[in-house]
Design an enzyme around this catalytic site. Structure first.
Site, PDB file in Angstrom:
ATOM      1  N   ASN A 165       0.867  -1.173   0.000  1.00  0.00           N
ATOM      2  CA  ASN A 165       0.000   0.000   0.000  1.00  0.00           C
ATOM      3  C   ASN A 165       0.902   1.220   0.000  1.00  0.00           C
ATOM      4  OD1 ASN A 165      -1.795   2.038   0.563  1.00  0.00           O
ATOM      5  ND2 ASN A 165      -2.769   1.007   2.304  1.00  0.00           N
ATOM      6  N   ARG A 191      -2.694  -1.886  -3.451  1.00  0.00           N
ATOM      7  CA  ARG A 191      -3.871  -1.041  -3.295  1.00  0.00           C
ATOM      8  C   ARG A 191      -3.707   0.148  -4.231  1.00  0.00           C
ATOM      9  NH1 ARG A 191      -5.812   1.973   2.308  1.00  0.00           N
ATOM     10  NH2 ARG A 191      -7.608   3.017   1.385  1.00  0.00           N
ATOM     11  N   HIS A 209     -12.134   3.277   0.187  1.00  0.00           N
ATOM     12  CA  HIS A 209     -12.152   2.248   1.240  1.00  0.00           C
ATOM     13  C   HIS A 209     -12.827   0.960   0.770  1.00  0.00           C
ATOM     14  CE1 HIS A 209     -12.165   5.803   4.279  1.00  0.00           C
ATOM     15  NE2 HIS A 209     -10.932   5.334   4.180  1.00  0.00           N
ATOM     16  N   ARG A 257      -9.994  15.904   7.531  1.00  0.00           N
ATOM     17  CA  ARG A 257     -10.732  16.342   6.337  1.00  0.00           C
ATOM     18  C   ARG A 257     -12.130  16.818   6.727  1.00  0.00           C
ATOM     19  NH1 ARG A 257     -10.166  10.901   3.575  1.00  0.00           N
ATOM     20  NH2 ARG A 257      -7.929  10.569   3.789  1.00  0.00           N
ATOM     21  N   ILE A 313     -11.819   3.954  14.868  1.00  0.00           N
ATOM     22  CA  ILE A 313     -12.878   4.451  15.750  1.00  0.00           C
ATOM     23  C   ILE A 313     -14.011   3.435  15.854  1.00  0.00           C
ATOM     24  CG2 ILE A 313     -14.602   6.278  16.059  1.00  0.00           C
ATOM     25  CD1 ILE A 313     -12.654   8.185  14.540  1.00  0.00           C
ATOM     26  N   GLU A 333      -8.048  -4.819   5.436  1.00  0.00           N
ATOM     27  CA  GLU A 333      -7.944  -4.478   4.019  1.00  0.00           C
ATOM     28  C   GLU A 333      -6.850  -5.272   3.327  1.00  0.00           C
ATOM     29  OE1 GLU A 333      -8.203  -0.114   5.543  1.00  0.00           O
ATOM     30  OE2 GLU A 333      -8.708  -0.011   3.414  1.00  0.00           O
TER      31      GLU A 333
HETATM   32  N1  LIG Z   1      -8.825   2.716  21.486  1.00  0.00           N
HETATM   33  C1  LIG Z   1      -9.340   3.667  20.712  1.00  0.00           C
HETATM   34  N2  LIG Z   1     -10.384   4.398  21.133  1.00  0.00           N
HETATM   35  C2  LIG Z   1     -10.912   5.363  20.376  1.00  0.00           C
HETATM   36  N3  LIG Z   1     -10.461   5.654  19.147  1.00  0.00           N
HETATM   37  C3  LIG Z   1      -9.422   4.959  18.666  1.00  0.00           C
HETATM   38  C4  LIG Z   1      -8.809   3.946  19.417  1.00  0.00           C
HETATM   39  N4  LIG Z   1      -7.811   3.444  18.662  1.00  0.00           N
HETATM   40  C5  LIG Z   1      -7.794   4.131  17.506  1.00  0.00           C
HETATM   41  N5  LIG Z   1      -8.768   5.045  17.504  1.00  0.00           N
HETATM   42  C6  LIG Z   1      -9.098   6.019  16.453  1.00  0.00           C
HETATM   43  O1  LIG Z   1      -8.837   5.439  15.185  1.00  0.00           O
HETATM   44  C7  LIG Z   1      -8.104   6.362  14.372  1.00  0.00           C
HETATM   45  C8  LIG Z   1      -7.234   5.617  13.374  1.00  0.00           C
HETATM   46  O2  LIG Z   1      -8.052   4.739  12.650  1.00  0.00           O
HETATM   47  P1  LIG Z   1      -7.474   3.895  11.420  1.00  0.00           P
HETATM   48  O3  LIG Z   1      -8.598   3.054  10.926  1.00  0.00           O
HETATM   49  O4  LIG Z   1      -6.234   3.247  11.820  1.00  0.00           O
HETATM   50  O5  LIG Z   1      -7.211   5.099  10.439  1.00  0.00           O
HETATM   51  P2  LIG Z   1      -6.731   5.177   8.908  1.00  0.00           P
HETATM   52  O6  LIG Z   1      -6.543   3.763   8.424  1.00  0.00           O
HETATM   53  O7  LIG Z   1      -7.848   5.903   8.238  1.00  0.00           O
HETATM   54  O8  LIG Z   1      -5.465   5.997   8.993  1.00  0.00           O
HETATM   55  C9  LIG Z   1      -7.331   7.205  15.361  1.00  0.00           C
HETATM   56  O9  LIG Z   1      -7.064   8.493  14.837  1.00  0.00           O
HETATM   57  C10 LIG Z   1      -8.275   7.273  16.544  1.00  0.00           C
HETATM   58  O10 LIG Z   1      -9.146   8.397  16.398  1.00  0.00           O
END
Ligand SMILES: Nc1ncnc2c1ncn2[C@@H]1O[C@H](COP(=O)(O)OP(=O)(O)O)[C@@H](O)[C@H]1O
Ligand SMILES: Nc1ncnc2c1ncn2[C@@H]1O[C@H](COP(=O)(O)OP(=O)(O)O)[C@@H](O)[C@H]1O
Lengths: 401, 401
Positions: free
Chosen positions: A7, A95, A184, A245, A335, A388
């Protein structure tokens, strides 16, 4: 059967090596700040329960080719290499951000596919060039291994025209390919299939919503495994409020902000992508920090949390209306998998839609698959961790077999 | 009690004279192309069942002051004038586009109100100056008559912060007042009150959605008479697809279109407002023409119709989720009152939300108040003709009495 998944972002590169016989992960890694003197690589070996031994290297990677050269060395070198020779790799899955209207299927990369990805650069000027660099480097350093392009836009490539078109002059669609694409894709596809399995329902009989809530977020409505709606638009700036964003805003705003601030359109675009969203509202984009701030009385953090939950609720309502019958909602990504407060809040007061969360089960659940709705909720609500890379590896297997 | 209502646009001016004792309309008129040599005025006397004798005048009106001077002459002149003297007018009600955060109530215009409307010009650069010109001209030509400002944004001025804020850096809200305002306030307010009356429900116990579908369109969710959601944003470009306005699009699109076409941001903005929406998709913005085109096989017309209906359906779903309990949906304005095909289509397949349309009653209904849902629809669906001018006149009465 071993498959490597790559990726590549504009200045980063993630990889993960699967043994699909297990299936299990053999190793994974992340190269950051490609092109800068401070670039680095973290390589992680997996043992049975998950990530194990980590090696960190500070090394100058001028470009994606150099980074992939290093990945090849890490995989192929040594007395007992992770991959005995390039031939042992059944495929390398890449990806690719934007398939546009050119790609109606994921595919083994040939000259025509490269041309297609290149033709889509205008639609994804940051991502497609990085993806191409990754593909070309992999062809050099893993000679003879088929490269597979897995498009982030593919899952949403069958939207009805009244969903994907914007109400702009038709020529902008025909000439400049302005339309909703959705992103996604591998995540929404993986979570939907996994959800059907968890519920014991055939995929083609399932109507579901997937809330992929990470640093980038999108929500899809899926009917019988086919995506019918996505909150993402032509670019990943749109839809829900995200980490940095803005998501959907008034279409007059970019020009108004240029007028007010004197910044160029390009500068405003950067602000919409990097300084907006949760960060724009409260200065933080990690929900863990936001919850801490709320607990200590930070009203901007409260607002960011409420904007996110309210936005999710509106999409669930809209897609519930469109689907006609909704069987299940799945929460995934950082999240969605971990933040029970967001899940609880955005589903609050939806009893009239047949959606009732078991608040106790929800509160206790983090990072694993489980149902969080009560027995009498007519719509089942699930947490389904996404994967993914595994989805990409599976697509590779199906294509090369 | 006589009240004159004035709605001044950038180059037009509409007026309507009410005798609120009836209540009845005495006369109404429209001045068009103010400032151009081809300006004209149509003045219509009302008799008991509705509009009667029409007088058309081609006359040069340099500006709003000259137009209102003429309106004053038409009302006050002659042996048996419509208005015996300025004193006979209890008030002149002006529709004002943008109240911003300055106005939390409609008000009798004084120097402070004029300053407030002027301070909001930046938010409504086309409309507020025209509204101000109308107010100032009325003060000159109807001396001593109180002018009342009725803000299009007022009905949505109590939105929760997580609804009105955009996910942009906080400074854009505090410095440049970037937020969701909402428009069509007088219509949404009038229709909501009328709906409560028709249903025999106290306003404060009613949860409803109003679909104001005209050449400009907006949808609101209302709880106990208080607006909780609106599809309109900071400007009237946003929300639903409209006659010529695009409604919500990807926030990256204005910059992308500038990049593709070489047009300036201002030119793109004009395209978003005047050449998009239904017109952008199929070249027509009158639903009557669109239906004729669909009947003769025009696929772009079909697409425009479906985009509109699909957009309405998604808002209904989203607002149904937010309201928690929905008692009724009202359709109003040109399309909402007259177009049974749009009403039927956007409510199709919403039985799972308790929304069932009596297709026969719906098909036969045009331009008058009636329920179009079946007896067993848990959500009542109504057509409620709007009357923004009457609402403005009523507000005037309440303020000057
Ligand atoms: N234990 C947790 N509790 C709440 N939110 C979390 C936790 N762990 C990760 N996150 C949230 O998930 C986000 C990252 O999600 P992720 O799916 O890895 O993002 P991406 O792949 O879009 O970069 C973090 O910025 C945070 O807001
Ligand atoms: N009989 C009808 N059938 C279908 N649509 C109609 C009919 N009459 C008017 N309309 C629609 O209503 C629109 C005008 O609505 P209106 O509320 O007067 O607009 P606005 O006040 O926003 O300018 C027309 O453009 C047309 O699409």
């Amino acid at each position: 059967m071993k498959v490597l998944v790559i990726n590549s972002g504009s200045s980063s590169l993630k990889y993960k090596l699967f043994d699909l016989a297990g299936p299990k992960v053999i190793c994974a890694g992340l190269v950051e700040r490609i092109g800068s003197p401070q670039s680095s690589l973290v390589h992680t070996l997996y043992s049975d329960p998950g990530p194990g031994e980590k090696t960190e290297m500070s090394e100058r990677f001028e470009n994606h080719t150099k980074a992939i050269e290093k990945v090849a060395a890490l995989l192929l070198a040594g007395d007992d290499p992770l991959v005995k020779s390039a031939e042992e790799l059944a495929a390398i899955g890449h990806r690719v951000a934007q398939g546009g209207e050119i790609f109606k299927e994921n595919c083994i990369v040939d000259a025509k596919a490269i041309e297609g990805i290149r033709n889509n650069i205008v639609l994804a000027p940051l991502h497609n060039p990085a993806n191409l660099a990754g593909i070309e480097a992999a062809m050099v350093h893993f000679p003879g291994v088929p490269s597979v392009a897995v498009f982030d836009t593919l899952f949403a490539s069958n939207l009805p025209d009244y969903v994907y078109r914007y109400a702009l002059p038709t020529a902008y669609y025909t000439k400049y390919k302005v339309r909703r694409y959705g992103f996604h894709g591998a995540s929404h596809a993986y979570v939907t299939k996994t959800l059907a399995g968890l519920m014991g329902k055939p995929l083609n009989a399932l109507n579901n919503i997937v809330c992929h809530l990470g640093n980038g977020s999108s929500i899809t409505a899926v009917k019988g495994g086919v995506c019918r709606e996505t909150s993402m638009g032509m670019t990943p700036t749109s839809g829900l409020i995200m980490g940095t964003r803005c998501g959907d805003i008034d279409p007059s705003l970019p020009a108004y902000l240029t007028f007010c601030t004197g910044k160029s359109a390009a500068q405003i675009q950067t602000i919409l992508d990097r300084e907006s969203g949760l960060v724009g509202i409260c200065g933080m984009n990690d929900m863990r920090d936001i919850h801490k701030a709320i607990a200590s009385g930070d009203d901007n953090a409260r607002l960011a949390f409420e904007m996110l939950c309210h936005g999710i609720k509106k999409y669930i309502g809209a897609y519930h209306a469109v689907l006609g019958r909704l069987d299940a909602i799945a929460f995934t990504a950082g999240i969605g998998e971990n933040d029970s407060a967001v899940r609880g809040k955005c589903l609050e007061g939806l009893g009239h839609l047949g959606i009732i969360v078991d608040q106790e089960v929800n509160a206790g659940l983090r990072g694993k698959a489980a149902r969080i709705s009560t027995d009498d909720s007519t719509v089942e609500v699930w947490v389904v961790p996404t994967d993914e890379e595994f989805e990409i590896a599976t697509i590779c297997k199906d294509l090369v077999l």
